[in-house]
Scaffold this active site. Structure first.
Site, mmCIF file in Angstrom:
data_model
loop_
_atom_site.group_PDB
_atom_site.id
_atom_site.type_symbol
_atom_site.label_atom_id
_atom_site.label_comp_id
_atom_site.label_asym_id
_atom_site.label_seq_id
_atom_site.Cartn_x
_atom_site.Cartn_y
_atom_site.Cartn_z
ATOM 1 N N HIS A 162 0.867 -1.390 0.116
ATOM 2 C CA HIS A 162 -0.080 0.111 -0.185
ATOM 3 C C HIS A 162 1.107 1.467 -0.048
ATOM 4 O O HIS A 162 0.539 2.152 -0.873
ATOM 5 C CB HIS A 162 -0.893 -0.038 1.190
ATOM 6 C CG HIS A 162 -1.790 1.223 1.189
ATOM 7 N ND1 HIS A 162 -2.940 1.439 1.054
ATOM 8 C CD2 HIS A 162 -1.482 2.380 1.834
ATOM 9 C CE1 HIS A 162 -3.583 2.366 1.208
ATOM 10 N NE2 HIS A 162 -2.678 3.115 2.051
ATOM 11 N N GLU A 182 1.570 3.588 -3.195
ATOM 12 C CA GLU A 182 1.121 5.028 -3.132
ATOM 13 C C GLU A 182 2.209 6.251 -3.520
ATOM 14 O O GLU A 182 1.889 6.904 -4.067
ATOM 15 C CB GLU A 182 0.586 5.530 -1.669
ATOM 16 C CG GLU A 182 -0.254 6.494 -1.338
ATOM 17 C CD GLU A 182 -1.210 6.811 -2.272
ATOM 18 O OE1 GLU A 182 -2.038 5.807 -2.390
ATOM 19 O OE2 GLU A 182 -1.662 7.809 -2.899
ATOM 20 N N LYS A 221 2.745 6.009 -7.256
ATOM 21 C CA LYS A 221 1.587 6.591 -8.030
ATOM 22 C C LYS A 221 1.947 8.213 -8.210
ATOM 23 O O LYS A 221 1.749 8.946 -9.205
ATOM 24 C CB LYS A 221 0.363 6.456 -7.522
ATOM 25 C CG LYS A 221 -0.296 5.085 -8.011
ATOM 26 C CD LYS A 221 -1.793 4.845 -7.512
ATOM 27 C CE LYS A 221 -1.921 4.971 -5.958
ATOM 28 N NZ LYS A 221 -3.351 5.097 -5.518
ATOM 29 N N ASN A 222 2.469 8.701 -7.114
ATOM 30 C CA ASN A 222 2.560 10.141 -6.722
ATOM 31 C C ASN A 222 3.948 10.380 -7.683
ATOM 32 O O ASN A 222 3.727 11.391 -8.481
ATOM 33 C CB ASN A 222 3.216 10.743 -5.490
ATOM 34 C CG ASN A 222 1.665 10.908 -4.645
ATOM 35 O OD1 ASN A 222 1.316 11.712 -4.750
ATOM 36 N ND2 ASN A 222 1.183 9.726 -3.820
HETATM 37 C C1 W6P Z 1 5.991 14.648 -6.529
HETATM 38 C C2 W6P Z 1 5.008 14.709 -5.476
HETATM 39 C C3 W6P Z 1 5.160 13.501 -4.631
HETATM 40 C C4 W6P Z 1 4.419 13.046 -3.392
HETATM 41 C C5 W6P Z 1 5.074 11.972 -2.864
HETATM 42 C C6 W6P Z 1 5.750 11.142 -3.320
HETATM 43 C C7 W6P Z 1 6.573 11.393 -4.654
HETATM 44 C C8 W6P Z 1 6.118 12.935 -5.210
HETATM 45 N N1 W6P Z 1 6.775 13.425 -6.179
HETATM 46 O O1 W6P Z 1 6.293 15.449 -7.229
#
Ligand code: W6P
Length: 426
Positions: free
Chosen positions: A295, A299, A302-303
Site C-alpha cells: 500500500h 502510493e 503513483k505520486n
Molecule cells: C512529487 C509529489 C510527490 C509526493 C509523494 C511522493 C513523490 C512525489 N513526487 O512530485
C-alpha cells in the site's frame, strides 16, 4: 445518560499497545486456549479504544461534531462499543478449564491477576490482592508475561472454548465490516466542513485529530484482523495472521511497481510508461504486513509517476526513470523513491500531509456519484500520503519527503526492523 456514562468510564482507561513481536509470538500455533486469551484481551481492549474515539469525536469543534457524516461515524463506534460490552463474558468454568489445561502442560502456572477492569463482567472476583491500576494490561497474563505458547491439546478443552472463539470472531467480523466506510464518511465530513468555513486549509487541531483517529483505526483493524485470521483453520506458510515473518521486500516492491505502472499507463493512456528501477538486496526479508508495505510503496509510486508524466506530458517518447533503493540497516530498512517530476515548492510541503489537500476533484466522496463512469485520479486525493505515513508509524517507522523544487522529489520510507515498538496510541 447511561450510555454516555459507560463511554466516559471506558475512555478513562489507558489504551494498551501491542508490538509486532507480541502479535507474532502470541499467534504462533495458537491453541483454542491461546485464542481465548486473545479474545479476552480484545474484549477488554477494544471497548476502551472505541470509547476514546467517541469522546474525541464529541470534542471536535461545534460545527464539525454535528455534521451528519461525523454523527454517522460516531454511531458506528457506539454500536460496536455496545456489541462488545454486551458480548457474553467467558464463564468461570471455561476459564478454569483453560487454566487447568495450560498448567497440565507443565509450563508453569501463570498467575491470573485480579482485574479492576472497567467492564465489571470481566473482573475476576474470585481472585484477591493485587489491584494495581497503572498497568492496564495486567489482566492478560499471556501478554504481560512474554510467554505466549500454550501448547494445549484441543481435546483437553471443553468444546465451549472453540464455540466462544467462533462466536467472538463472528462479532469481530461484523464490527470490522461496519467500519469499512469510516475513512470516506469522515472525509466527506471534512469536505462539508471546508465548504461551511469557506476555507481551503485545515486547522492543526482537526489535522491532529484525524491523524490520531486514522492511526487508531489502523491499530483496531490490525488487532481485529489478527484475531480473525488466527482463528482460520488454514494457515499460510510464514504467516501469523496478516503478518508475514519473512516478507520478501524485493517481491512486494516489484509487485507495487508493476501495479503502479499499469494503473498509470491506463490512466494517461501512455504508449510507454516511465521505467521504475529497483535496487534491492535480493533476499532481504523482514517481519511485516505485506499488504501495508504494498500500500505505501504503491502510493508513493503513483505520486512519482504522476509528477513525471505531468511534467513531461503524456506524449513524451521517454521519461526519466523513477528509482527505488532499498537499504538494509540494523535498525531500519529504508526505502527511497526518487523521481524527477519537478518537485514540490517548499511552501506546499506541509499541505501534502493534510487531509484537506486535494488536487483532484472529489466526486468519489459524493454519494450520488456514479462510480462506473468515474476515472479515479492517479494520485493526489489527499489521503494516500498521510495515511501511508500513519501505516509506517504504526509499526515504528516513518515517511518523509524531500523536495528539490525544479528537479524532483525523494520519498524516504523508514520501516523499523526491531519490531519491539508498541503500537503508538494517541
Ligand atoms: C512529487 C509529489 C510527490 C509526493 C509523494 C511522493 C513523490 C512525489 N513526487 O512530485
Amino acid at each position: 445518560k447511561e450510555l454516555a456514562n459507560k463511554i466516559a468510564h471506558f475512555a478513562r482507561f489507558p489504551q494498551t499497545g501491542v508490538s509486532l513481536r507480541q502479535m507474532v509470538e502470541f499467534g504462533q500455533n495458537p491453541s483454542q486456549g491461546t485464542l481465548l486469551r486473545a479474545a479476552q484481551f480484545l474484549h477488554d481492549e477494544l471497548p476502551i479504544r472505541l470509547a476514546h474515539r467517541v469522546v474525541e469525536l464529541d470534542s471536535l469543534p461545534d460545527n464539525l461534531n454535528q455534521m451528519p457524516s461525523v454523527l454517522r461515524v460516531k454511531r458506528m463506534y457506539i454500536d460496536s462499543f455496545n456489541e462488545l460490552i454486551n458480548f457474553p463474558k467467558v464463564t468461570e468454568r471455561i476459564r478454569e478449564a483453560v487454566r487447568e489445561a495450560t498448567t497440565a502442560q507443565g509450563e508453569g502456572r501463570r498467575k491470573h491477576l485480579p482485574g479492576n477492569h472497567p467492564n465489571p463482567s470481566l473482573n475476576d472476583s474470585s481472585a484477591s490482592g493485587n489491584n494495581a491500576r497503572n498497568s492496564s494490561s495486567h489482566w492478560i497474563p499471556s501478554i504481560q508475561h512474554r510467554s505466549y505458547h500454550y501448547e494445549v491439546k484441543p481435546t483437553e478443552l471443553p468444546v465451549e472454548v472453540a464455540e466462544y472463539n467462533r462466536s467472538f470472531v463472528k462479532a469481530l467480523e461484523k464490527i470490522k465490516r461496519r467500519h469499512d466506510p469510516v475513512v470516506t464518511t469522515l472525509a466527506q465530513g471534512v469536505v462539508e466542513y471546508k465548504q461551511l468555513l469557506k476555507t481551503k486549509t485545515i486547522d492543526n487541531h482537526v489535522q491532529h485529530f484525524l491523524d490520531r483517529f486514522y492511526l487508531s483505526r489502523i491499530g483496531i483493524r490490525m488487532l481485529i484482523g489478527q484475531q480473525i485470521e488466527l482463528n482460520q483453520q488454514q494457515r499460510l506458510k510464514d504467516y501469523v495472521g496478516v503478518i508475514c515473518t519473512h516478507t520478501k521486500i524485493a517481491d512486494v516492491v516489484q509487485e507495487a511497481i508493476d501495479n503502479a505502472r499499469f494503473i498509470c499507463g491506463d490512466y494517461y493512456m501512455l504508449m510507454n510508461t516511465p521505467e521504475i528501477e529497483l535496487h534491492c538486496p535480493k533476499h532481504l526479508e523482514f517481519m511485516y504486513v505485506p499488504s501495508h508495505l504494498h500500500h505505501m510503496i504503491f502510493e508513493l509510486l503513483k505520486n512519482s509517476l504522476r509528477a513525471v508524466v505531468e511534467l513531461y506530458g503524456d506524449e513524451a517518447d521517454s521519461y526519466p526513470p523513477i528509482k527505488v533503493v532499498v537499504a538494509e540497516g540494523n535498525e531500519d530498512i529504508t526505502i527511497k523513491v526518487s523521481d524527477e517530476g519537478g518537485g514540490i515548492p517548499r511552501s506546499a510541503m506541509e499541505q501534502v500531509w493534510t487531509y484537506m489537500y486535494t488536487t483532484a476533484q472529489t466526486p468519489m466522496l459524493d454519494p450520488e456519484f456514479d462510480k462506473s463512469d468515474f476515472k479515479a485520479p492517479l494520485a493526489g486525493f489527499g489521503y494516500g500520503l498521510p495515511l501511508s505515513r500513519l501505516y509506517a508509524r504504526y509499526f515504528g517507522g516513518d515517511l518523509k519527503l524531500i523536495s528539490l523544487e525544479g528537479y524532483g522529489t525523494d520519498a524516504y520510507l523508514h520501516l523499523s526492523r526491531l519490531s519491539d515498538n508498541e503500537e503508538p496510541l494517541a
